[in-house]
Write a protein that holds these residues in place. Structure first.
Motif, short mmCIF file in Angstrom:
data_model
loop_
_atom_site.label_atom_id
_atom_site.label_comp_id
_atom_site.label_asym_id
_atom_site.label_seq_id
_atom_site.Cartn_x
_atom_site.Cartn_y
_atom_site.Cartn_z
N SER A 125 0.71 -1.30 -0.01
CA SER A 125 0.10 0.00 0.11
C SER A 125 0.93 1.40 -0.07
N ASN B 54 -3.03 -4.33 -3.30
CA ASN B 54 -2.38 -3.06 -2.73
C ASN B 54 -1.54 -2.54 -3.90
N ALA C 287 -3.32 -1.32 -7.06
CA ALA C 287 -4.02 -0.27 -6.90
C ALA C 287 -5.24 0.10 -7.90
N ARG D 176 -9.07 1.21 -8.81
CA ARG D 176 -9.75 2.31 -8.39
C ARG D 176 -11.25 2.37 -8.86
N THR D 177 -12.31 2.84 -8.19
CA THR D 177 -13.55 2.87 -8.48
C THR D 177 -13.70 3.71 -9.73
N GLU E 34 -11.46 6.46 -6.70
CA GLU E 34 -11.25 6.27 -5.28
C GLU E 34 -10.73 4.86 -4.92
N GLU E 35 -10.16 4.73 -3.89
CA GLU E 35 -9.60 3.43 -3.60
C GLU E 35 -10.89 2.63 -2.89
N LEU F 267 -10.20 -2.91 0.17
CA LEU F 267 -8.68 -2.75 0.55
C LEU F 267 -8.18 -2.38 1.86
N LEU G 220 -14.74 -2.69 -10.51
CA LEU G 220 -13.39 -1.79 -10.78
C LEU G 220 -12.74 -2.06 -12.00
#
Length: 749
Positions: free
Chosen positions: A59, A92, A95, A97-98, A102-103, A107, A202
């Motif tokens: 992360s 992580n 990565a 994202r939406t 956004e994360e 996660l 995602l």
């Protein structure tokens, strides 16, 4: 952009030790197998590891990336723990994202230990039995997925669907069915059926998907490596204790060499995986080539090591009460997942045999090494190209070995003394600059220069007068040395040599014979002699001399070698040399000799693998434009693609061993056992490369230089004939295996 700072080797070692200690307490070997069948146990361990911060790896790359995930996976493999911690940590790193950028909340929950995520690639898995999932028009997930790790202990599933995209679902939802599917006698894999399950979607780019797939396979290879290494360590300990015929079985040469081979294979697997992880964390564009090479290598070598480990245990390894069976099973399961070696070989074949020519990716040798690589490349373009190089290449093999004019030109750069201390006129450059030099010299097919072993010997053991006389000659490229070691009855057993040097006033008189001497035409011979015929042990009575080859009493009888070169039987009859020609102390030659041979093996391992790498690139270039007997492009032939990909993985292992030795030298260490492993592996790799090349090229590949239609000027078949020398010389590979087993693994003599 890669992070500006990354965790160092010391921090990774601390991480490894911490995870190992934790697992010894919370997942001990005696209970690992039955506990793996209990979802509550797996869930508890999952949460405990998250509490240790391990679920957060990836992360924040500055605190831990793929290089940190890999050793954690190795430790899980050692402990016989199949918990898929890597799924969350690799998500992580990937990565996702939406659509709003956004994360996903999941996660963060998994990093806190409040969710347990398993990853599945579905139709993108690479294994035809992995199943698939699809999203319907209402955003609901349907499908059936196989080989899902510990789905019964997880809270959520992340599955790749068309788009590509990542679909996140709650495994506790109504409409999810989970069924155990035992594999190779183990529990832990499940079939998951999904019937209209709500999903969070995602989007993934093709690059993200490819990276996630490669990272997942690399992580599984790391876990398999940990399992294989644990079983191997147990086998080494067993071989030292188990007695047969009144002796520990580890004292038998057959067992020693089997285990030495296992050590070399595991070293290559571990180093290639660590190298690929490093390339990823540094943000290298070509990191996936390194990853595919590591996976292709692991798919074959780890299974072979596991088989040989079981052979060492014998019948005791059959028992499920022993640790070995669980590791054998895990190795096979892990290296087969997600397409395994087949998927890796396909990717490597595409890279090296695609329409766009691509070579082996260069290593980052650091600012100094990279800059020096370019400097050497530019110098060679000026001094070793065009008509000058073409004229040299027109010569036969014997004449191409050395070029005095080239040696003197290089001597004017000072690079012959790259690694020498400045007090001897050297440049005191690091090991990575030396690698850059060797790499470019091999790529340019430049003749060898200097006398690196003899120079190193003189710097350590030579007298002030010897250093003042001989080192400047070597540095200027004006002197070349041979090595007079082997005799008719003293090949690998140098302590049995009989050539004698007897003191006569201020001189020594030398009588004897040396065989297989390759650089007999040099200016000097570094000659090993016996000065104490009654010494006990025999090696205590040896001394070394520098003997000018124009000294009266030397007779040279040459022979042509099978690889087109030559060597000589050299006879020394009443050869008088001054006592000041002795290098080191009287009767102290063994110490000097062993140090010199170890140094030479370090040079040879790296040099050989560079030769193979260069020949590999030439072969790939030829195959890209060649057609087979059926008229189709050879680059599309499945057999050609498979063999080339296998070679790419093996070459990467050899290159990583070379880099590993350089790293240890730069750290001020003397990598004796690693240098021996590099020499063994690289020499036999050169043989394997030659045999594979002939299989692919057929009879055309056997045509020698000067023959009409000779492929690559006949260098492929000539290199194969030459490869035999590298396996036998400077201590046969069998002797090196015994050295690795006895001094590296601690097996009894």
């Amino acid at each position: 952009m890669p992070p500006t700072t990354l965790p160092g080797d010391e921090e990774r070692a601390l991480l490894r030790d911490s995870v190992r200690g934790f697992l010894e307490r919370h997942w001990p070997p005696a209970t690992a197998v039955p506990w793996a069948r209990e979802p509550a146990r797996v869930q508890a361990l999952w949460q405990q590891l998250a509490a240790q911060g391990l679920a957060a790896l990836g992360s924040d790359p500055s605190e831990g990336g793929l290089r940190e995930i890999a050793p954690v996976m190795e430790e899980l493999g050692r402990a016989g723990c199949t918990l898929p911690l890597h799924h969350g940590t690799l998500l992580n790193l990937a990565a996702p994202r939406t659509p709003q950028g956004e994360e996903p909340a999941l996660l963060a929950l998994q990093r806190a230990g409040e969710a347990r995520v398993v990853l599945c690639f579905g139709a993108f898995d690479g294994d035809r039995g992995a199943g698939q999932a699809r999203v319907d028009d209402d955003g609901k997930l349907h499908g059936e997925l196989a080989f899902v790790e510990h789905a019964d202990s997880a809270t959520h599933l992340a599955v790749v669907v068309d788009g590509p995209a990542l679909a996140l679902v709650d495994l506790r939802a109504v409409g999810v069915r989970i069924e155990a599917t035992p594999a190779m006698g183990t529990q832990g894999l499940f079939r998951v059926a999904l019937d209209g399950i709500a999903a969070t979607i995602l989007p993934l780019s093709e690059e993200q998907l490819g990276a996630l797939h490669a990272m997942t396979r690399l992580a599984l290879c790391a876990r398999a490596t940990g399992a294989a290494e644990r079983a191997f360590e147990l086998a080494v300990a067993y071989a030292g204790e188990r007695r047969q015929f009144g002796r520990p079985i580890g004292s038998f040469q057959a067992i020693q060499h089997k285990l030495a081979d296992g050590h070399i294979a595991l070293l290559g697997a571990r180093l290639t995986q660590a190298g690929a992880a490093r390339q990823h964390d540094l943000g290298a564009d070509n990191w996936r080539v390194f990853a595919e090479a590591a996976c292709a290598l692991a798919a074959t070598t780890l299974r072979r090591v596991s088989l040989e480990t079981q052979h060492t245990f014998g019948a005791i390894g059959y028992s499920e009460e022993h640790e070995a069976p669980r590791h054998f099973k895990q190795v096979h399961l892990d290296v087969l997942r997600h397409g395994g070696g087949r998927r890796a070989r396909e990717a490597l074949a595409d890279h090296f045999l695609g329409e766009t020519p691509r070579t082996l990716p260069e290593y980052d040798l650091g600012p100094a090494g990279n800059a020096f690589r370019e400097e050497v490349r530019a110098w060679l373009q000026t001094h070793w190209s065009g008509e000058r190089k073409a004229a040299h290449e027109a010569l036969d093999f014997k004449a191409r070995e050395y070029d005095r004019e080239f040696a003197r030109a290089l001597g004017r750069t000072g690079w012959i003394g790259l690694s020498w201390p400045q007090r001897f006129g050297g440049q005191a450059r690091g090991a990575f600059e030396q690698l850059a030099f060797v790499e470019e010299m091999e790529r340019a097919e430049a003749p060898r220069v200097g006398a690196p072993v003899q120079a190193a010997m003189l710097q350590v053991h030579g007298s002030a007068a010897q250093q003042a006389r001989y080192l400047p000659e070597i540095l200027r490229g004006e002197a070349i040395y041979g090595m007079g070691y082997s005799e008719p009855d003293a090949g690998s057993d140098l302590a049995s040599m009989r050539t004698r040097a007897v003191r006569d006033g201020d001189h020594y008189v030398i009588d004897g014979q040396k065989i297989w001497t390759t650089t007999y035409w040099g200016d000097y011979m570094l000659l090993a002699t016996r000065t104490d015929p009654d010494a006990s042990p025999p090696h205590a009575g040896l001394s070394l001399f520098i003997v000018p080859m124009d000294t009266p009493g030397i007779t040279i009888r040459t022979s042509t070698t099978m690889y087109g070169g030559s060597f000589a039987n050299v006879f020394y009859d009443g050869v008088r040399v001054p006592a000041t020609a002795m290098v080191g102390e009287l009767h102290g030659g063994w110490k000097v000799l062993v140090g010199a041979l170890a140094t030479e093996r370090g040079f040879i391992g790296g040099g050989i693998v560079m030769k193979v790498a260069h020949a590999f690139e030439q072969l790939c270039e030829h195959l890209r434009g060649a057609t087979g007997a059926d008229g189709r492009p050879m680059r599309l032939d499945p057999l050609v693609r498979e063999r080339i990909a296998d070679l790419a993985g093996q070459i990467e292992a050899g290159r990583r061993m070379m880099m590993h030795c350089a790293e240890r030298v730069d750290a001020g260490e003397t990598p004796l056992h690693d240098a021996a492993a590099s020499k063994v592996y690289s020499g036999e790799l050169m043989e394997r490369f030659g045999e594979v090349a002939l299989d692919l090229l057929g009879m055309e590949g056997t045509l020698g230089e000067g023959s009409p239609g000779a492929v690559l000027r006949g260098r492929i078949e000539q290199n194969l004939r030459h490869a035999l020398m590298w396996v036998i010389s400077i201590g046969t590979n069998e002797i090196q295996r015994s050295l690795i087993a006895q001094r590296g693994l601690g097996l009894p003599r």
